[in-house]
Design an enzyme around this catalytic site. Structure first.
Site, PDB file in Angstrom:
ATOM      1  N   ASN A   1      10.784   0.112  -0.813  1.00  0.00           N
ATOM      2  CA  ASN A   1      10.769  -1.356  -0.867  1.00  0.00           C
ATOM      3  C   ASN A   1      10.195  -1.816  -2.199  1.00  0.00           C
ATOM      4  O   ASN A   1       9.839  -0.992  -3.050  1.00  0.00           O
ATOM      5  CB  ASN A   1       9.981  -1.915   0.326  1.00  0.00           C
ATOM      6  CG  ASN A   1       8.544  -1.427   0.320  1.00  0.00           C
ATOM      7  OD1 ASN A   1       7.772  -1.757  -0.558  1.00  0.00           O
ATOM      8  ND2 ASN A   1       8.197  -0.587   1.302  1.00  0.00           N
TER       9      ASN A   1
ATOM     10  N   ASP B   1       2.153   3.231  13.221  1.00  0.00           N
ATOM     11  CA  ASP B   1       1.512   2.060  12.608  1.00  0.00           C
ATOM     12  C   ASP B   1       0.104   2.488  12.183  1.00  0.00           C
ATOM     13  O   ASP B   1      -0.780   2.689  13.026  1.00  0.00           O
ATOM     14  CB  ASP B   1       1.461   0.898  13.604  1.00  0.00           C
ATOM     15  CG  ASP B   1       1.007  -0.388  12.920  1.00  0.00           C
ATOM     16  OD1 ASP B   1       0.005  -0.334  12.174  1.00  0.00           O
ATOM     17  OD2 ASP B   1       1.656  -1.425  13.102  1.00  0.00           O
TER      18      ASP B   1
ATOM     19  N   PHE C   1      -2.385  -6.994   5.895  1.00  0.00           N
ATOM     20  CA  PHE C   1      -1.571  -7.968   5.175  1.00  0.00           C
ATOM     21  C   PHE C   1      -0.332  -8.266   5.997  1.00  0.00           C
ATOM     22  O   PHE C   1       0.202  -7.374   6.661  1.00  0.00           O
ATOM     23  CB  PHE C   1      -1.164  -7.430   3.790  1.00  0.00           C
ATOM     24  CG  PHE C   1      -2.193  -7.745   2.750  1.00  0.00           C
ATOM     25  CD1 PHE C   1      -3.394  -7.050   2.733  1.00  0.00           C
ATOM     26  CD2 PHE C   1      -1.987  -8.739   1.811  1.00  0.00           C
ATOM     27  CE1 PHE C   1      -4.375  -7.351   1.810  1.00  0.00           C
ATOM     28  CE2 PHE C   1      -2.960  -9.053   0.869  1.00  0.00           C
ATOM     29  CZ  PHE C   1      -4.150  -8.354   0.866  1.00  0.00           C
TER      30      PHE C   1
HETATM   31  O1  C5P Z   1       3.814  -4.549  11.109  1.00  0.00           O
HETATM   32  P1  C5P Z   1       3.859  -5.031   9.710  1.00  0.00           P
HETATM   33  O2  C5P Z   1       4.485  -4.044   8.744  1.00  0.00           O
HETATM   34  O3  C5P Z   1       4.449  -6.360   9.492  1.00  0.00           O
HETATM   35  O4  C5P Z   1       2.305  -5.198   9.336  1.00  0.00           O
HETATM   36  C1  C5P Z   1       1.833  -5.257   8.053  1.00  0.00           C
HETATM   37  C2  C5P Z   1       0.448  -4.664   7.959  1.00  0.00           C
HETATM   38  O5  C5P Z   1       0.377  -3.441   8.681  1.00  0.00           O
HETATM   39  C3  C5P Z   1       0.088  -4.294   6.556  1.00  0.00           C
HETATM   40  O6  C5P Z   1      -1.312  -4.404   6.429  1.00  0.00           O
HETATM   41  C4  C5P Z   1       0.568  -2.853   6.457  1.00  0.00           C
HETATM   42  O7  C5P Z   1      -0.128  -2.142   5.448  1.00  0.00           O
HETATM   43  C5  C5P Z   1       0.256  -2.316   7.833  1.00  0.00           C
HETATM   44  N1  C5P Z   1       1.189  -1.286   8.343  1.00  0.00           N
HETATM   45  C6  C5P Z   1       0.757   0.004   8.589  1.00  0.00           C
HETATM   46  N2  C5P Z   1       1.617   0.940   9.108  1.00  0.00           N
HETATM   47  C7  C5P Z   1       2.891   0.631   9.408  1.00  0.00           C
HETATM   48  C8  C5P Z   1       3.347  -0.681   9.173  1.00  0.00           C
HETATM   49  C9  C5P Z   1       2.481  -1.605   8.640  1.00  0.00           C
HETATM   50  O8  C5P Z   1      -0.402   0.294   8.296  1.00  0.00           O
HETATM   51  N3  C5P Z   1       3.687   1.550   9.889  1.00  0.00           N
END
Ligand code: C5P
Length: 395
Positions: A206, A305, A322
């Site tokens: 990304n 996550d 974030f």
């Molecule tokens: O769920 P989403 O990607 O929208 O959430 C964003 C936040 O979660 C950010 O702080 C990102 O670094 C973290 N994140 C994470 N692991 C993932 C997806 C997102 O730590 N697999």
């Protein structure tokens, strides 16, 4: 915070790096006044520094008249910090022993503001016991010493004694005037984009540049924290003075690197743009067109996550997330904070934030929501660190 920096330049070939330093400090918005020793003016002319700083230069060969003949006193009264870079062994020895027999040593003796030095000298001069004694004395006197780097030297020898690069000094200098609101805290930060391999050369990634994560790392370090990074793909220089920097590719690798380190941490800041899905049928060999006209089928599987997993740990650190959204930014961010069970989330619109040097975020925590102004990522990071420091003791 914009400051007035007095930059002292002593004799040494590294004086050329200070030209770039003046430019970078001014780019950060600071005012820079330059004072040069007689020997420094043999390497770079006062006119060069006058043009770069946009201010008169005080040197022993080229006095800028200031009316009362007390320029060496007036300059240090105006300055918020005095940095000598490069600082020669001779200048350091004099300052360590209270000798004030030229412009730079007079400025050092007469100053009221903090002093920092960036030694630059031959490796044997650096190792010399008398020099090491002087460095220890300077540190004991509360003077900040930016340690010299290793590498090839102008004299042809190799070893410790190179002045740090201008970008590193410009990065580290604001630590001198930043409130130590995270003193003694251990902070782990994920930053940049993950890369989910499709085959050995291709992948899904990304547009995250890593700039917000780097700015937060800098702000935490400036606030006195011991900062480690787990870093995906970034298009920015990483800050100096980090505890440990681990490079990873995919989200699963990032998850492992975080989980191995986060238990020792007080704060976890998840700035990385983590792929929601990895490629479950990634090829061990480079994919080729097979002539059938049918594209390969890429199958996806959900990634862990990382942030939610850290937040769910017993004795979890203070977690900051974030939410980068393209629509309904606050609504999604509020929901995400609750779902991931984290105390603080920074919400921003991807169109304002991604790949840009500036950002506009809204901080959401239990106490409410605070919209920060659109500003540089360093300023945004400083505001986030202030909020973390406010919320941390209340846990
Ligand atoms: O769920 P989403 O990607 O929208 O959430 C964003 C936040 O979660 C950010 O702080 C990102 O670094 C973290 N994140 C994470 N692991 C993932 C997806 C997102 O730590 N697999």
């Amino acid at each position: 915070m914009k400051k007035h920096i007095l930059l002292g330049i002593s004799g040494g070939i590294a004086a050329y790096k200070s030209c770039e330093l003046v430019r970078l400090l001014r780019k950060q918005g600071h005012e820079v006044s330059v004072a040069m020793s007689r020997a420094a003016a043999e390497f770079v002319t006062p006119l060069t520094f006058q043009a770069l700083s946009g201010r008169p230069v005080l040197s022993e060969t080229h006095q800028a008249g200031d009316g009362n003949g007390m320029a060496h006193i007036n300059l240090t009264r105006e300055a918020d910090v005095f940095l000598i870079a490069p600082a020669s062994a001779n200048t350091l020895a004099k300052i360590a022993n209270g000798i004030a027999d030229n412009l730079l040593t007079n400025l050092a003796a007469a100053r009221k503001c903090p002093l920092a030095v960036a030694p630059a000298m031959n490796v044997e001069m650096w190792r010399n016991p008398a020099n090491q004694r002087n460095i220890a004395q300077l540190l004991a006197d509360g003077i900040t010493v930016f340690p010299p780097a290793d590498g090839e030297q102008a004299c042809g020898e190799t070893g410790t004694g190179r002045m740090p690069e201008a970008a590193e000094l410009a990065d580290l200098l604001p630590d001198l005037w930043t409130e130590k609101s995270l003193s003694g805290k251990r902070v782990l930060i994920t930053l940049g984009a993950t890369f989910e391999a499709i085959d050995p050369v291709r992948g899904i990634t990304n547009l995250s540049s890593g700039q917000m994560g780097a700015a937060l790392a800098r702000a935490c370090r400036a606030a006195g924290a011991d900062v480690s990074l787990v870093c995906g793909q970034v298009q920015t220089a990483l800050p100096a003075g980090m505890g440990e920097t681990v490079r990873v590719l995919g989200a699963e690798e990032m998850y492992g690197a975080v989980m191995r380190r986060v238990r020792d941490c007080d704060v976890f800041i998840s700035v990385a743009a983590v792929a929601d899905y990895k490629v479950s049928n990634a090829s061990g060999q480079k994919l080729k067109k097979d002539g059938s006209g049918r594209p390969p089928v890429i199958e996806l599987a959900e990634n862990p996550d990382i942030l939610a997993s850290v937040a769910a740990l017993p004795d979890a650190p203070f977690c900051v997330g974030f939410a980068a959204e393209s629509e309904r930014v606050l609504e999604y961010a509020r929901a995400k904070r609750i779902r991931k069970n984290i105390p603080l989330i920074a919400a921003n619109d991807v169109s304002v934030a991604m790949g840009k040097a500036s950002n506009q975020i809204t901080l959401i925590d239990d106490a409410g929501e605070t919209a920060l102004p659109l500003c540089g990522k360093d300023e945004t990071a400083a505001a986030i660190v202030r909020r973390i420091a406010e919320l941390l003791p209340a846990r």
